[in-house]
Design an enzyme around this catalytic site. Structure first.
Site, PDB file in Angstrom:
ATOM      1  N   HIS A 100      -8.783 -29.391 -30.729  1.00 30.96           N
ATOM      2  CA  HIS A 100      -8.859 -30.343 -31.729  1.00 30.96           C
ATOM      3  C   HIS A 100      -7.574 -31.142 -31.831  1.00 30.96           C
ATOM      4  O   HIS A 100      -6.758 -30.880 -31.000  1.00 30.96           O
ATOM      5  CB  HIS A 100      -8.861 -29.501 -33.149  1.00 30.96           C
ATOM      6  CG  HIS A 100      -7.961 -28.639 -33.484  1.00 30.96           C
ATOM      7  ND1 HIS A 100      -8.003 -27.486 -33.096  1.00 30.96           N
ATOM      8  CD2 HIS A 100      -6.796 -28.958 -34.390  1.00 30.96           C
ATOM      9  CE1 HIS A 100      -6.857 -26.742 -33.463  1.00 30.96           C
ATOM     10  NE2 HIS A 100      -6.108 -27.652 -34.311  1.00 30.96           N
ATOM     11  N   ASP A 102      -5.035 -32.877 -34.725  1.00 31.83           N
ATOM     12  CA  ASP A 102      -5.077 -32.457 -36.215  1.00 31.83           C
ATOM     13  C   ASP A 102      -5.393 -33.630 -36.934  1.00 31.83           C
ATOM     14  O   ASP A 102      -5.027 -34.911 -36.973  1.00 31.83           O
ATOM     15  CB  ASP A 102      -3.613 -32.160 -36.308  1.00 31.83           C
ATOM     16  CG  ASP A 102      -3.319 -30.618 -35.911  1.00 31.83           C
ATOM     17  OD1 ASP A 102      -4.051 -29.933 -35.914  1.00 31.83           O
ATOM     18  OD2 ASP A 102      -1.998 -30.488 -35.607  1.00 31.83           O
ATOM     19  N   HIS A 250      -5.144 -29.396 -29.037  1.00 32.82           N
ATOM     20  CA  HIS A 250      -4.678 -28.357 -28.815  1.00 32.82           C
ATOM     21  C   HIS A 250      -5.685 -27.014 -29.304  1.00 32.82           C
ATOM     22  O   HIS A 250      -6.586 -27.419 -29.782  1.00 32.82           O
ATOM     23  CB  HIS A 250      -3.335 -28.154 -29.318  1.00 32.82           C
ATOM     24  CG  HIS A 250      -3.228 -28.395 -30.801  1.00 32.82           C
ATOM     25  ND1 HIS A 250      -3.515 -29.593 -31.355  1.00 32.82           N
ATOM     26  CD2 HIS A 250      -3.288 -27.350 -31.874  1.00 32.82           C
ATOM     27  CE1 HIS A 250      -3.412 -29.531 -32.676  1.00 32.82           C
ATOM     28  NE2 HIS A 250      -3.471 -28.318 -33.099  1.00 32.82           N
ATOM     29  N   ARG A 265       3.937 -24.629 -39.648  1.00 29.09           N
ATOM     30  CA  ARG A 265       3.808 -26.133 -38.978  1.00 29.09           C
ATOM     31  C   ARG A 265       4.460 -27.208 -39.876  1.00 29.09           C
ATOM     32  O   ARG A 265       3.775 -27.206 -41.171  1.00 29.09           O
ATOM     33  CB  ARG A 265       2.486 -26.277 -38.590  1.00 29.09           C
ATOM     34  CG  ARG A 265       2.312 -27.553 -37.699  1.00 29.09           C
ATOM     35  CD  ARG A 265       0.691 -27.418 -37.262  1.00 29.09           C
ATOM     36  NE  ARG A 265      -0.041 -28.295 -38.409  1.00 29.09           N
ATOM     37  CZ  ARG A 265      -1.103 -28.355 -38.657  1.00 29.09           C
ATOM     38  NH1 ARG A 265      -1.917 -27.744 -37.707  1.00 29.09           N
ATOM     39  NH2 ARG A 265      -1.625 -28.904 -39.840  1.00 29.09           N
TER      40      ARG A 265
END
Length: 278
Positions: A100, A102, A250, A265
């Site tokens: 995907h 983000d 990723h 994150r």
């Protein structure tokens, strides 16, 4: 591509993307060093830092030097709302296992992210990235011409909507309506083209008949899987990765048995994707 940027030295992990950085401690950077690091990031798309002692505050301070930070509308956070907490316990399916980019269901998807390892399993739990510029460049000329000015629909309904009641989903779709992004995205810094579709959020191609657009989207989504355009990172305590969300995808591997894996994150607010000029 160069492997030396001022005092920064890079050790490439593949020939197309991903390099480990030496000469930088995660924290405040002087303007010259920040400029060199931004240049390296544009060239290599994913940068890795080992043996860092940064905590949440240093993590946020470092990330803010690259742009304003977003607060994710669905994922959990800890004491700092700008830090998404990705905490996995034991086996089982994970959304992060699917390739995907983000938050492409937003009108302005994130520019990039800085991910810090907090708790690392003894084995497994690697993260992989795939180069979507290389994916575009390797398409045949007919396909490039076909997708040049197409857009695709990106939606939160499948990945995050399935956790919601029908009423909650309706409210969230009012807040985050489906977006129509170019299939071919122009990077605002480098000017390079990349393939901007992903399996988590892209639900269809807009301007062509579904009988044609469906198989075309499946074929484009498959481009992420070519191993020669991927980099795989083995996490250790003190490891940090930062990636460009505009030209990579990723996924994380859920292969660490009953162990625990906790990551945090920080994600950079982005701009509306632009396609090739007409």
């Amino acid at each position: 591509m160069p492997t030396r940027y001022g005092p920064i030295t890079l050790a490439p992990l593949t020939g197309v993307l991903g390099a480990e950085v030496s000469g930088v401690s995660v924290g405040p950077l002087d303007p010259e060093l920040l400029g060199h690091l931004n240049e390296a990031w544009t060239d290599w798309k994913v940068l890795f830092f080992r043996d860092q002692s940064a905590g949440p505050e240093e993590h946020l301070e470092f990330a803010r030097q690259f742009g304003e930070l977003e607060v994710h509308p669905f994922l959990p956070h800890g004491d700092h709302e700008e830090l998404v907490v990705l905490d996995s316990h034991g086996p089982g399916p994970s959304n992060a296992e699917r390739w995907h980019t983000d938050v492409t269901f937003r009108a302005a998807p994130p520019d990039g992210s800085v991910l810090r390892a907090c708790i690392v399993p003894e084995f497994g739990g690697d993260t992989l990235w795939s180069d979507m510029e290389d994916a575009y460049e390797c398409l045949d000329d007919d396909t490039k011409a076909q997708i040049e000015h197409l857009t695709a629909t990106h939606s939160m309904r499948h990945r995050f909507g399935r956790r919601l009641s029908s009423e909650e989903l309706e409210r969230k779709l009012e807040e985050f309506p489906d977006q129509h992004h170019p299939v071919v995205r122009i990077h605002p810094v480098s000017g390079r083209r990349s393939l901007f579709v992903n399996a988590s959020f892209t639900v269809g191609i807009d301007e062509i008949d579904p009988d044609v657009g469906g198989p075309l989207l499946v074929r484009l989504l498959h481009e992420v899987h070519l191993p020669t355009r991927q980099v795989r990172f083995r996490w250790r305590p003190g490891s940090i990765a930062m990636w460009d969300n505009r030209n990579t995808q990723h996924c994380a591997t859920q292969d660490f048995g009953t162990a625990r894996r906790r990551m945090e994150r920080a994600t950079l607010l982005g701009s509306q994707p632009e396609g090739p000029p007409r």
